[in-house]
Design an enzyme around this catalytic site. Structure first.
Site, mmCIF file in Angstrom:
data_model
loop_
_atom_site.group_PDB
_atom_site.id
_atom_site.type_symbol
_atom_site.label_atom_id
_atom_site.label_comp_id
_atom_site.label_asym_id
_atom_site.label_seq_id
_atom_site.Cartn_x
_atom_site.Cartn_y
_atom_site.Cartn_z
ATOM 1 N N HIS A 140 21.936 -11.914 -5.410
ATOM 2 C CA HIS A 140 22.851 -12.393 -6.446
ATOM 3 C C HIS A 140 24.096 -11.523 -6.584
ATOM 4 O O HIS A 140 25.156 -12.006 -6.980
ATOM 5 C CB HIS A 140 22.134 -12.453 -7.801
ATOM 6 C CG HIS A 140 21.051 -13.482 -7.850
ATOM 7 N ND1 HIS A 140 20.096 -13.502 -8.846
ATOM 8 C CD2 HIS A 140 20.751 -14.521 -7.030
ATOM 9 C CE1 HIS A 140 19.269 -14.512 -8.639
ATOM 10 N NE2 HIS A 140 19.639 -15.141 -7.540
ATOM 11 N N PHE A 377 13.292 -12.018 -6.247
ATOM 12 C CA PHE A 377 13.993 -10.842 -5.725
ATOM 13 C C PHE A 377 15.511 -10.933 -5.871
ATOM 14 O O PHE A 377 16.262 -10.447 -5.015
ATOM 15 C CB PHE A 377 13.619 -10.611 -4.250
ATOM 16 C CG PHE A 377 12.166 -10.881 -3.952
ATOM 17 C CD1 PHE A 377 11.162 -10.224 -4.654
ATOM 18 C CD2 PHE A 377 11.801 -11.812 -3.004
ATOM 19 C CE1 PHE A 377 9.819 -10.492 -4.405
ATOM 20 C CE2 PHE A 377 10.465 -12.090 -2.738
ATOM 21 C CZ PHE A 377 9.472 -11.418 -3.445
ATOM 22 N N CYS A 378 15.969 -11.532 -6.955
ATOM 23 C CA CYS A 378 17.404 -11.725 -7.198
ATOM 24 C C CYS A 378 18.076 -12.423 -6.019
ATOM 25 O O CYS A 378 19.218 -12.126 -5.666
ATOM 26 C CB CYS A 378 18.100 -10.392 -7.494
ATOM 27 S SG CYS A 378 17.562 -9.613 -9.028
ATOM 28 N N ALA A 379 17.343 -13.368 -5.437
ATOM 29 C CA ALA A 379 17.871 -14.181 -4.332
ATOM 30 C C ALA A 379 17.271 -15.573 -4.464
ATOM 31 O O ALA A 379 16.644 -16.086 -3.546
ATOM 32 C CB ALA A 379 17.521 -13.551 -2.989
#
Length: 428
Positions: A140, A377-379
């Site tokens: 992100h 995982f911020c993705a």
């Protein structure tokens, strides 16, 4: 250009420009002897397999911070001995980081809080009208800061990544920036950053590389790879003291609005304000995180002194053992964008049939003393793509995976414990 050529040019070119350092023993990490409670009240040695989120502190890093504390003082504007010494240590840290990434002599090295902070700083400095090209596989921090962006679908193979970037950049007028990770924080897979840099420059664009997951595992040479900007975090590089860094070309940074406005970023204040045109003070207003910078530099020194050959050899041995173990368990599926044989760093994400990612992580922690990460995982777009899901929030346990990541301090026993724990879990 073949897929093999695209990828294999990266480590070779980077290695040619940096002489090999004399190897030393791999340094130890703090917390290697940590014991944690598990079900039944027992204490077991902690198997930390969550390095991709935050790596433990290296002992040489802790020692460097401890050595700096007695003389800790303000930087850049103090005449006292402690202030002068601290300033020298802070600026030496900048030189150390520059050498660690093989930066050009005139590249700026700006200390930030982390990779996200560094990326947002650059986003604030882009020339007016800049279009950013970014893949949906990104963290992100690379997806979200841009005012004007073109999002590219996950490529089926490395050559397609190069082709897609080529086509996207060719169709953009005005300033443009390609943003790409060097190593995926979800799968650990290495991206063809040398080929992508070449494509970017052919179209008059620049490239920013998110190196947060690469630099703890592999040597990076910005000059040899012809990269314009690199960002990474200390907390993933065994220096968890709140510092990150943006390294790269000065012109955009010197012309961009100061990231923070305050003391240190100015030459003079009167009826108007005269800002520094040197991007390092221009974007480091206020008292900087001196200890964070010292810690980050100490980690760079420690890894360089150890030598990458020993570090990579041990990591590849452990990650191969882990992946082989996971593949032997029915119902455990490793996530991959480019296939089992594609080179990667010490990160593996997977799912377990019949269990949510949170359930797996909680069992591993409470019953086996193993620390892993679960979620997206911020993705989020990338994880949903790998799982074939189109929805599911980060908090509700759907469209999520488990991530195990290794580094200095990981042992074969940690790897084997995870594999056996998962085998026990699926056989219940």
């Amino acid at each position: 250009m073949s897929t093999l050529t695209i990828f294999s040019s990266v480590p070779a070119r980077a290695a040619e420009a940096v002489p090999a350092a004399t190897s030393r023993p791999i340094p130890a990490v703090l917390g290697a002897d940590l014991e944690v409670p598990v079900k039944g009240g027992r204490l077991v040695g902690y198997a930390n397999l969550d390095y991709a989120a935050s790596a433990p502190c290296l002992e040489p890093v802790s020692a460097a911070v401890s050595a700096a504390l007695p003389a800790y003082s303000s930087v850049h504007r103090g005449a006292g001995y402690a202030s002068q010494l601290t300033t020298a240590r802070y600026e030496q840290a900048r030189h150390t980081v520059r050498a660690f990434v093989g930066a050009r002599p005139d590249d700026a090295v700006i200390f930030t809080r982390n990779t996200t902070d560094a990326t947002n700083l650059l986003a604030r400095c882009l020339p007016a009208g800049t279009t950013t090209v970014v893949f949906d596989t990104e963290h992100h921090a690379s997806l979200l800061p841009w005012q004007k962006s073109v999002r590219l679908a996950p490529p089926a193979f490395p050559g397609e990544a190069v082709r897609a970037a080529d086509e996207a950049l060719a169709g953009i007028e005005g300033p443009k920036l390609l943003v790409v990770t060097a190593a995926s924080n979800v799968t650990g897979e290495l991206w063809p950053i040398a080929a992508l840099a070449h494509v970017a420059h052919r179209h008059g664009a620049r490239i920013l590389v998110d190196a947060a997951q690469l630099v703890p595992h592999r040597r990076l040479n910005l000059t040899a790879l012809d990269l314009d900007y690199v960002a990474f975090s200390g907390h993933k590089l065994y220096a968890p003291f709140g510092a990150g860094v943006l390294v790269g070309r000065r012109d955009w940074l010197a012309e961009g609005e100061p990231y923070l406005k305050g003391g240190g970023a100015v030459r003079a204040v009167g009826d108007g304000t005269e800002w520094h045109d040197d991007p390092e003070p221009r974007h480091e207003a206020g008292t900087p995180n001196v200890l964070g910078a010292i810690a980050l530099a100490a980690a760079c020194d420690a890894l360089t002194a150890t030598g990458w050959t020993a570090l990579v050899r041990e990591e590849e041995r452990l990650i191969a053992r882990l992946r082989s173990g996971l593949a032997s368990i029915e119902g455990v599926r490793e996530l991959s964008l480019w296939g089992d044989d594609h080179p990667r760093v010490g990160i593996v994400s997977f799912t377990v049939d019949g269990y949510s990612a949170r359930e797996v992580a909680e069992v591993l922690s409470s019953e086996y003393g193993i620390g892993v990460r679960d979620g997206k995982f911020c993705a989020h777009p990338f994880v949903r793509h790998l799982l074939g899901e189109t929805d599911g929030g980060c908090e509700d346990g759907t469209a999520s995976a488990v991530r195990a990541s290794i580094g200095i301090g990981t042992t074969q026993e940690h790897v084997d414990r995870l594999v056996e724990a998962l085998r026990d879990l699926v056989n219940r």
